[in-house]
Design an enzyme around this catalytic site. Structure first.
Site, PDB file in Angstrom:
ATOM      1  N   LYS A 114     -16.237   8.092  -0.911  1.00  0.00           N
ATOM      2  CA  LYS A 114     -16.898   7.575   0.303  1.00  0.00           C
ATOM      3  C   LYS A 114     -18.088   8.438   0.694  1.00  0.00           C
ATOM      4  O   LYS A 114     -19.107   7.917   1.150  1.00  0.00           O
ATOM      5  CB  LYS A 114     -15.903   7.478   1.461  1.00  0.00           C
ATOM      6  CG  LYS A 114     -14.928   6.335   1.251  1.00  0.00           C
ATOM      7  CD  LYS A 114     -14.168   5.990   2.486  1.00  0.00           C
ATOM      8  CE  LYS A 114     -13.329   4.756   2.172  1.00  0.00           C
ATOM      9  NZ  LYS A 114     -12.503   4.338   3.271  1.00  0.00           N
ATOM     10  N   LYS A 199     -11.330  -0.815  -6.993  1.00  0.00           N
ATOM     11  CA  LYS A 199     -10.335  -1.338  -6.052  1.00  0.00           C
ATOM     12  C   LYS A 199     -10.947  -2.428  -5.155  1.00  0.00           C
ATOM     13  O   LYS A 199     -12.115  -2.337  -4.799  1.00  0.00           O
ATOM     14  CB  LYS A 199      -9.867  -0.167  -5.184  1.00  0.00           C
ATOM     15  CG  LYS A 199      -8.719  -0.476  -4.275  1.00  0.00           C
ATOM     16  CD  LYS A 199      -8.526   0.634  -3.254  1.00  0.00           C
ATOM     17  CE  LYS A 199      -9.404   0.436  -2.038  1.00  0.00           C
ATOM     18  NZ  LYS A 199      -9.029   1.228  -0.869  1.00  0.00           N
ATOM     19  N   LYS A 202     -11.884  -3.315   1.599  1.00  0.00           N
ATOM     20  CA  LYS A 202     -12.444  -4.140   2.671  1.00  0.00           C
ATOM     21  C   LYS A 202     -13.790  -3.661   3.180  1.00  0.00           C
ATOM     22  O   LYS A 202     -14.538  -4.413   3.775  1.00  0.00           O
ATOM     23  CB  LYS A 202     -11.453  -4.275   3.823  1.00  0.00           C
ATOM     24  CG  LYS A 202     -11.147  -2.996   4.571  1.00  0.00           C
ATOM     25  CD  LYS A 202     -10.326  -3.327   5.791  1.00  0.00           C
ATOM     26  CE  LYS A 202      -9.001  -2.611   5.812  1.00  0.00           C
ATOM     27  NZ  LYS A 202      -9.130  -1.139   5.818  1.00  0.00           N
TER      28      LYS A 202
HETATM   29  N1  AQP Z   1      -6.885  -3.000  -3.327  1.00  0.00           N
HETATM   30  C1  AQP Z   1      -5.721  -2.610  -2.841  1.00  0.00           C
HETATM   31  N2  AQP Z   1      -4.582  -2.801  -3.538  1.00  0.00           N
HETATM   32  C2  AQP Z   1      -3.382  -2.419  -3.053  1.00  0.00           C
HETATM   33  N3  AQP Z   1      -3.231  -1.827  -1.838  1.00  0.00           N
HETATM   34  C3  AQP Z   1      -4.329  -1.623  -1.100  1.00  0.00           C
HETATM   35  N4  AQP Z   1      -4.507  -1.088   0.113  1.00  0.00           N
HETATM   36  C4  AQP Z   1      -5.838  -1.101   0.404  1.00  0.00           C
HETATM   37  N5  AQP Z   1      -6.543  -1.665  -0.600  1.00  0.00           N
HETATM   38  C5  AQP Z   1      -5.622  -1.999  -1.562  1.00  0.00           C
HETATM   39  C6  AQP Z   1      -3.455  -0.573   0.963  1.00  0.00           C
HETATM   40  O1  AQP Z   1      -3.538  -1.227   2.213  1.00  0.00           O
HETATM   41  C7  AQP Z   1      -3.154  -0.324   3.253  1.00  0.00           C
HETATM   42  C8  AQP Z   1      -4.222  -0.290   4.313  1.00  0.00           C
HETATM   43  O2  AQP Z   1      -5.448   0.139   3.731  1.00  0.00           O
HETATM   44  P1  AQP Z   1      -6.546   0.904   4.572  1.00  0.00           P
HETATM   45  O3  AQP Z   1      -6.852   0.111   5.757  1.00  0.00           O
HETATM   46  O4  AQP Z   1      -6.085   2.287   4.810  1.00  0.00           O
HETATM   47  O5  AQP Z   1      -7.788   1.077   3.665  1.00  0.00           O
HETATM   48  P2  AQP Z   1      -8.605   0.142   2.658  1.00  0.00           P
HETATM   49  O6  AQP Z   1      -8.268  -1.284   2.772  1.00  0.00           O
HETATM   50  O7  AQP Z   1      -8.431   0.828   1.373  1.00  0.00           O
HETATM   51  O8  AQP Z   1     -10.094   0.146   3.143  1.00  0.00           O
HETATM   52  P3  AQP Z   1     -11.080   1.247   3.550  1.00  0.00           P
HETATM   53  O9  AQP Z   1     -10.497   2.598   3.329  1.00  0.00           O
HETATM   54  O10 AQP Z   1     -11.541   0.893   4.886  1.00  0.00           O
HETATM   55  O11 AQP Z   1     -12.277   1.224   2.651  1.00  0.00           O
HETATM   56  P4  AQP Z   1     -12.407   0.898   1.174  1.00  0.00           P
HETATM   57  O12 AQP Z   1     -12.726  -0.524   1.261  1.00  0.00           O
HETATM   58  O13 AQP Z   1     -13.573   1.714   0.782  1.00  0.00           O
HETATM   59  O14 AQP Z   1     -11.194   1.275   0.448  1.00  0.00           O
HETATM   60  C9  AQP Z   1      -2.964   1.031   2.585  1.00  0.00           C
HETATM   61  O15 AQP Z   1      -1.573   1.234   2.374  1.00  0.00           O
HETATM   62  C10 AQP Z   1      -3.677   0.898   1.284  1.00  0.00           C
HETATM   63  O16 AQP Z   1      -3.124   1.724   0.284  1.00  0.00           O
END
Ligand code: AQP
Length: 334
Positions: A114, A199, A202
């Site tokens: 990030k 991955k 979101k």
């Molecule tokens: N692609 C995924 N596959 C399986 N599990 C996932 N999780 C997130 N993406 C996947 C799991 O969902 C839970 C909540 O996630 P989060 O809100 O902590 O984070 P995120 O969706 O990964 O999004 P971010 O961090 O806002 O940004 P990006 O988009 O950069 O990743 C968690 O249990 C997570 O493991």
């Protein structure tokens, strides 16, 4: 009275995705809330670690809470709340920053990825992005959670939470439960349909490879049908050599409650696999979308659930965080 306590959360950094649902939320609903004292949290403070728009974070926080209820979390069975409504998270985070080292924070894969993205966009990297895992550890340790159901991407942060709990207990006396991560056997890491080596996240810029929980059925179909597959023709499960096909098989297996290996023999073409996976996802999300429409029309109900949830969460967290303040050497208020 349950003997196991569970904590997990979602960040309101974007619209919730199929990855969030299959990797985490569905298990919270189907399993975790029925077998434990379970706390689920919209971790809004974490959304401030990257460039953000205040109004959007507020809207996404409410939407995430509404979607979690729509997915089937039941306020009679579990505690649903917003992180910033419970001061104990931020209070404990500081103590854990005094236990963690900057080296272990800099080693976190998510920080490196990030921070790289923020630099590419030409912005500075917020200090809170580096210290984020201390806040996440506080989220978990404040509740003395035994288990943390997460997708694979969050395992490293839960490992760090374990290390911090052990270190704190050794230095200052037994205060925290040492938590462990749990993850689903299938779809622990759902990949982007346009870039199956990354991955499905979101907060990523391009939405065309990301299935959002509130996407219309036609949009979901289009995203699957236009998804990237691999060279060659056979539909076999091999995450290294065939990441696109393997991702579809994982998603379909998760929807149908089977394994990707079992499914791989059933398809003679990529097109057939894409079509069936799209249909399965549309069917899986249909009841969630319908319930979301009803709940979104009644924001007063969602607010009431969050208010009650924050009260319950505070009751659980305060004694542990107070104990940590005493243990580390801070004078109690006079
Ligand atoms: N692609 C995924 N596959 C399986 N599990 C996932 N999780 C997130 N993406 C996947 C799991 O969902 C839970 C909540 O996630 P989060 O809100 O902590 O984070 P995120 O969706 O990964 O999004 P971010 O961090 O806002 O940004 P990006 O988009 O950069 O990743 C968690 O249990 C997570 O493991």
């Amino acid at each position: 009275m349950y003997t196991t306590r569970i904590f997990s959360g979602v960040k309101p950094t974007g619209h919730l995705t199929l990855g969030n649902y299959l990797g985490a939320i569905r298990r919270w609903v189907d399993v975790d809330q029925h077998r434990s004292d379970a706390l689920f949290c919209v971790v809004d403070l974490h959304a401030l670690t990257v460039d953000h728009d205040p109004g959007r974070v507020r809207r996404l926080s409410r939407q995430a809470a509404t979607l979690l209820l729509a997915a089937g979390l039941e306020p009679e069975l579990c505690t649903l709340f917003v992180q910033s409504h419970v001061d104990e998270h931020a209070r404990l985070s500081y103590l854990l920053e005094c236990v963690a080292t900057d080296g272990e924070m800099r080693r976190m894969i998510q920080y490196r990825e990030k921070a790289g993205r923020e630099r590419e966009r030409g912005g500075g990297v917020r200090l809170s992005l580096l210290t984020y895992p201390a806040l996440m550890a506080a989220d978990i340790l404040a509740y003395r959670a035994d288990e943390v159901p997460v997708g694979e991407d969050q395992r490293q942060h839960v490992e760090l939470s374990r290390d911090l709990a052990v270190r704190f207990n050794q230095r200052y006396g037994q205060t925290f439960t040492v938590p462990r991560a749990t993850q689903p056997t299938v779809a622990a890491r759902v990949m982007d349909l346009q870039d199956p080596k990354s991955k499905m996240g979101k907060s990523h810029d391009s939405g065309s490879g990301i299935v959002y929980l509130l996407d219309e059925p036609e949009v979901i179909e289009k995203k699957f049908l236009r998804g990237v597959t691999d060279s060659g023709f056979d539909v076999s499960y091999d995450q290294e050599a065939r990441p696109g096909v393997s991702n579809l098989l994982e998603i379909l297996a998760s929807c149908e409650g089977t394994t990707p290996q079992e499914l791989s023999g059933e398809f003679s073409s990529y097109a057939a696999l894409k079509r069936r996976t799209a249909d399965a996802v549309v069917q899986l999300l249909k009841p969630v979308q319908e319930r979301h429409r009803e709940l979104a029309a009644d924001p007063g109900h969602v607010d009431a659930v969050l208010r009650k949830g924050a009260e319950r969460a505070r009751e659980r967290a305060k004694p542990t965080v107070d104990a940590a303040y005493r243990a580390i050497g801070l004078l109690p208020p006079m």
